[in-house]
Design a protein around this motif. Structure first.
Motif, PDB file in Angstrom:
ATOM      1  N   ILE A  18      66.811 -53.996 -37.621  1.00 12.93           N
ATOM      2  CA  ILE A  18      67.029 -55.180 -36.784  1.00 12.93           C
ATOM      3  C   ILE A  18      66.149 -55.134 -35.534  1.00 12.93           C
ATOM      4  O   ILE A  18      66.253 -55.987 -34.665  1.00 12.93           O
ATOM      5  N   GLY A  19      65.275 -54.120 -35.459  1.00  9.17           N
ATOM      6  CA  GLY A  19      64.335 -54.059 -34.347  1.00  9.17           C
ATOM      7  C   GLY A  19      63.268 -55.132 -34.498  1.00  9.17           C
ATOM      8  O   GLY A  19      62.856 -55.466 -35.607  1.00  9.17           O
ATOM      9  N   LYS A  20      62.813 -55.670 -33.411  1.00 10.09           N
ATOM     10  CA  LYS A  20      61.822 -56.739 -33.420  1.00 10.09           C
ATOM     11  C   LYS A  20      60.417 -56.164 -33.497  1.00 10.09           C
ATOM     12  O   LYS A  20      59.996 -55.374 -32.646  1.00 10.09           O
ATOM     13  N   VAL A  21      59.669 -56.592 -34.518  1.00  5.41           N
ATOM     14  CA  VAL A  21      58.284 -56.161 -34.652  1.00  5.41           C
ATOM     15  C   VAL A  21      57.429 -56.950 -33.660  1.00  5.41           C
ATOM     16  O   VAL A  21      57.443 -58.185 -33.673  1.00  5.41           O
TER      17      VAL A  21
ATOM     18  N   SER B 130      72.763 -51.070 -39.824  1.00  4.87           N
ATOM     19  CA  SER B 130      71.656 -51.794 -39.194  1.00  4.87           C
ATOM     20  C   SER B 130      71.353 -51.186 -37.835  1.00  4.87           C
ATOM     21  O   SER B 130      72.249 -50.823 -37.082  1.00  4.87           O
ATOM     22  N   ASP B 131      70.056 -51.057 -37.553  1.00  4.81           N
ATOM     23  CA  ASP B 131      69.613 -50.468 -36.289  1.00  4.81           C
ATOM     24  C   ASP B 131      68.122 -50.770 -36.139  1.00  4.81           C
ATOM     25  O   ASP B 131      67.494 -51.336 -37.037  1.00  4.81           O
ATOM     26  N   ASP B 132      67.576 -50.373 -35.003  1.00  5.18           N
ATOM     27  CA  ASP B 132      66.133 -50.454 -34.815  1.00  5.18           C
ATOM     28  C   ASP B 132      65.523 -49.228 -35.494  1.00  5.18           C
ATOM     29  O   ASP B 132      65.568 -48.121 -34.961  1.00  5.18           O
ATOM     30  N   PHE B 133      64.969 -49.422 -36.679  1.00  7.52           N
ATOM     31  CA  PHE B 133      64.392 -48.331 -37.448  1.00  7.52           C
ATOM     32  C   PHE B 133      62.864 -48.355 -37.411  1.00  7.52           C
ATOM     33  O   PHE B 133      62.211 -47.766 -38.266  1.00  7.52           O
ATOM     34  N   LEU B 134      62.297 -49.027 -36.416  1.00 11.46           N
ATOM     35  CA  LEU B 134      60.842 -49.188 -36.360  1.00 11.46           C
ATOM     36  C   LEU B 134      60.136 -47.957 -35.821  1.00 11.46           C
ATOM     37  O   LEU B 134      60.601 -47.313 -34.876  1.00 11.46           O
ATOM     38  N   GLU B 135      58.997 -47.655 -36.434  1.00 14.07           N
ATOM     39  CA  GLU B 135      58.040 -46.722 -35.858  1.00 14.07           C
ATOM     40  C   GLU B 135      56.700 -47.433 -35.844  1.00 14.07           C
ATOM     41  O   GLU B 135      56.148 -47.780 -36.894  1.00 14.07           O
ATOM     42  N   LEU B 136      56.186 -47.677 -34.646  1.00 14.40           N
ATOM     43  CA  LEU B 136      54.937 -48.412 -34.471  1.00 14.40           C
ATOM     44  C   LEU B 136      53.796 -47.419 -34.325  1.00 14.40           C
ATOM     45  O   LEU B 136      53.793 -46.588 -33.421  1.00 14.40           O
ATOM     46  N   THR B 137      52.833 -47.493 -35.227  1.00 16.86           N
ATOM     47  CA  THR B 137      51.711 -46.560 -35.222  1.00 16.86           C
ATOM     48  C   THR B 137      50.407 -47.344 -35.177  1.00 16.86           C
ATOM     49  O   THR B 137      50.382 -48.554 -35.434  1.00 16.86           O
ATOM     50  N   PRO B 138      49.291 -46.665 -34.873  1.00 16.84           N
ATOM     51  CA  PRO B 138      47.987 -47.358 -34.885  1.00 16.84           C
ATOM     52  C   PRO B 138      47.656 -47.957 -36.241  1.00 16.84           C
ATOM     53  O   PRO B 138      46.886 -48.916 -36.332  1.00 16.84           O
TER      54      PRO B 138
ATOM     55  N   SER C 182      65.995 -51.426 -46.859  1.00 12.96           N
ATOM     56  CA  SER C 182      65.289 -52.701 -46.859  1.00 12.96           C
ATOM     57  C   SER C 182      63.909 -52.571 -46.221  1.00 12.96           C
ATOM     58  O   SER C 182      63.721 -51.839 -45.245  1.00 12.96           O
ATOM     59  N   ASN C 183      62.943 -53.288 -46.774  1.00 11.08           N
ATOM     60  CA  ASN C 183      61.598 -53.299 -46.211  1.00 11.08           C
ATOM     61  C   ASN C 183      61.584 -53.968 -44.848  1.00 11.08           C
ATOM     62  O   ASN C 183      62.400 -54.854 -44.558  1.00 11.08           O
ATOM     63  N   ILE C 184      60.634 -53.559 -44.027  1.00 18.07           N
ATOM     64  CA  ILE C 184      60.492 -54.132 -42.694  1.00 18.07           C
ATOM     65  C   ILE C 184      59.707 -55.438 -42.743  1.00 18.07           C
ATOM     66  O   ILE C 184      60.039 -56.406 -42.057  1.00 18.07           O
ATOM     67  N   MET C 185      58.655 -55.470 -43.563  1.00 16.70           N
ATOM     68  CA  MET C 185      57.767 -56.622 -43.630  1.00 16.70           C
ATOM     69  C   MET C 185      57.780 -57.233 -45.024  1.00 16.70           C
ATOM     70  O   MET C 185      57.997 -56.532 -46.018  1.00 16.70           O
ATOM     71  N   THR C 186      57.562 -58.547 -45.081  1.00 15.07           N
ATOM     72  CA  THR C 186      57.397 -59.195 -46.376  1.00 15.07           C
ATOM     73  C   THR C 186      56.055 -58.776 -46.963  1.00 15.07           C
ATOM     74  O   THR C 186      55.178 -58.286 -46.262  1.00 15.07           O
ATOM     75  N   GLN C 187      55.890 -58.969 -48.273  1.00  9.98           N
ATOM     76  CA  GLN C 187      54.664 -58.557 -48.935  1.00  9.98           C
ATOM     77  C   GLN C 187      54.063 -59.727 -49.695  1.00  9.98           C
ATOM     78  O   GLN C 187      54.738 -60.394 -50.478  1.00  9.98           O
ATOM     79  N   LEU C 188      52.797 -59.948 -49.459  1.00  5.54           N
ATOM     80  CA  LEU C 188      52.101 -61.068 -50.064  1.00  5.54           C
ATOM     81  C   LEU C 188      52.161 -60.979 -51.587  1.00  5.54           C
ATOM     82  O   LEU C 188      51.876 -59.950 -52.177  1.00  5.54           O
ATOM     83  N   GLY C 189      52.543 -62.085 -52.218  1.00  3.56           N
ATOM     84  CA  GLY C 189      52.619 -62.133 -53.665  1.00  3.56           C
ATOM     85  C   GLY C 189      53.891 -61.565 -54.240  1.00  3.56           C
ATOM     86  O   GLY C 189      54.097 -61.588 -55.457  1.00  3.56           O
TER      87      GLY C 189
ATOM     88  N   GLY D 235      61.156 -42.431 -40.023  1.00  2.00           N
ATOM     89  CA  GLY D 235      61.696 -41.582 -41.077  1.00  2.00           C
ATOM     90  C   GLY D 235      62.828 -40.702 -40.611  1.00  2.00           C
ATOM     91  O   GLY D 235      63.836 -40.539 -41.315  1.00  2.00           O
ATOM     92  N   GLU D 236      62.694 -40.140 -39.421  1.00  2.00           N
ATOM     93  CA  GLU D 236      63.725 -39.248 -38.905  1.00  2.00           C
ATOM     94  C   GLU D 236      65.047 -39.987 -38.703  1.00  2.00           C
ATOM     95  O   GLU D 236      66.122 -39.492 -39.037  1.00  2.00           O
ATOM     96  N   LYS D 237      64.955 -41.197 -38.175  1.00  2.00           N
ATOM     97  CA  LYS D 237      66.164 -41.979 -37.901  1.00  2.00           C
ATOM     98  C   LYS D 237      66.844 -42.431 -39.201  1.00  2.00           C
ATOM     99  O   LYS D 237      68.070 -42.379 -39.331  1.00  2.00           O
ATOM    100  N   VAL D 238      66.041 -42.867 -40.160  1.00  2.00           N
ATOM    101  CA  VAL D 238      66.597 -43.287 -41.454  1.00  2.00           C
ATOM    102  C   VAL D 238      67.208 -42.089 -42.170  1.00  2.00           C
ATOM    103  O   VAL D 238      68.310 -42.179 -42.729  1.00  2.00           O
ATOM    104  N   ALA D 239      66.513 -40.958 -42.152  1.00  2.00           N
ATOM    105  CA  ALA D 239      67.023 -39.755 -42.806  1.00  2.00           C
ATOM    106  C   ALA D 239      68.339 -39.308 -42.183  1.00  2.00           C
ATOM    107  O   ALA D 239      69.249 -38.846 -42.887  1.00  2.00           O
TER     108      ALA D 239
END
Length: 341
Positions: free
Chosen positions: A265-268, A301-309, A228-235, A316-320
């Motif tokens: 399920i990680g909070k952005v 379900s888990d916190d699959f977030l990677e926050l980058t600049p 599943s995508n993390i963020m919704t996408q415009l349009g 990717g590592e966690k999902v893989a």
């Protein structure tokens, strides 16, 4: 998977999609030594890919380029050269990447995109297989909830309307749409088929709406996983939860075919939502566990977030790791759950 296969060979994982999220997962699967096949969308008609597609009536190379890089084992400097994008003031080459030009040139040399990609994969020491979903450019068509329609992958999200359904056609119109060589066998022989992450209507569904690919995904003995995508996408997916994404996939193919959902399920953090509130993203995708459980028999379900600049991505590592573990530990044909319940 059959127990006799465990620990005797690398799991065969076919990953279907396009966009920026797919290479993240592919790179991590490569590092885990999975036997990876990437099946890449060919409906893109924007940017450098769109310009080359229009000029040469060719398969858009951008998504293929990013996948080749993700699975390549050439030195980083060579990857940077392949990914270099000319600046806007460079006139004729404005916005083009060197990799896109190389793919187009190789396709001209070999006479088709399939052989071009196989040659480049060998030259770039790609670990795995890369196949275009089809061997000719496809046109994406959308029907909106109000009954109106639009054509073109880059144009569809611009209407501001909710998408009801998408379909693909060949540029010639009446010619039947067919999958590229080896795509169907890769899906049927896989231990696991992974969809996404990527734009629901413009990166994932264009592949599944190729009739023989959609049929293979429904009939394969492999478990089908949706990331599943993390963020919704415009349009495309404003207001859609992770369960809604699955409902859209199942509606398009006419049955519940996804066996496993991997969902974040990680909070952005708010600052990332503000940063991403542009032409691509809006808000975090809502997690609907009950809705998911109505669509698939297994939810990871888990916190699959990677926050980058540059923004928010899947780790990717966690999902893989989850994909790899599930490929070995889960029984094939989870889809039979729905046949028996």
């Amino acid at each position: 998977m059959k127990s006799s296969l465990i620990n005797k060979r690398r799991p065969k994982i076919a990953v279907i999609g396009g966009g920026t999220g797919l290479p993240v997962i592919l790179k991590s699967l490569k590092e885990k030594d999975a036997d990876v096949t990437a099946i890449v969308t060919v409906a893109d008609d924007g940017g450098s890919s769109g310009a080359l597609r229009k000029s040469f009536n060719a398969v858009p190379p951008g998504d293929l380029r990013n996948v080749l890089i993700a699975l390549s084992e050439i030195p980083e400097l060579q990857k940077e050269i392949f990914q270099y994008r000319f600046k806007s003031q460079d006139e004729a080459l404005s916005g083009h990447t060197i990799g896109n030009l190389i793919i187009q040139a190789t396709a001209d040399m070999r006479g088709n995109i399939y052989d071009a990609v196989q040659l480049l994969a060998k030259m770039m020491h790609v670990k795995g297989h890369v196949y275009p979903a089809a061997e000719e450019p496809l046109v994406l068509h959308a029907r909106y909830m109000d009954g109106s329609t639009q054509t073109g992958e880059s144009q569809i999200p611009k209407s501001g309307k909710m998408i009801d359904y998408v379909a693909v056609s060949c540029v010639e119109g009446r010619k039947p749409v067919q999958a590229s060589r080896k795509v169907i066998s890769a899906i049927m022989d896989a231990d696991m088929v992974v969809l996404g992450p990527g734009s629901l209507f413009t990166s994932i569904l264009p592949n599944l709406m190729i009739p023989d690919i959609g049929k293979a995904v429904m009939e394969t003995e492999a478990n089908v996983v949706y990331i599943s995508n993390i963020m919704t996408q415009l349009g495309e997916t404003e207001g859609l939860s992770d369960a809604d994404h699955l409902r859209v996939l199942h509606k398009h193919l006419g049955k519940r075919f996804v066996d496993i959902a991997i969902t974040n399920i990680g909070k952005v953090p708010e600052q990332y939502i503000d940063q991403e509130a542009n032409e691509e993203f809006l808000l975090q995708v809502d997690h609907d566990f009950k809705g998911l459980s109505d669509e698939v028999p297994l939810i990871i379900s888990d916190d699959f977030l990677e926050l980058t600049p540059k923004g928010v991505y899947h780790d990717g590592e966690k999902v893989a790791e989850e994909i790899f573990r599930t490929a070995f530990n889960s029984q094939r044909k989870i889809k039979q759950y729905f046949e028996n319940n």
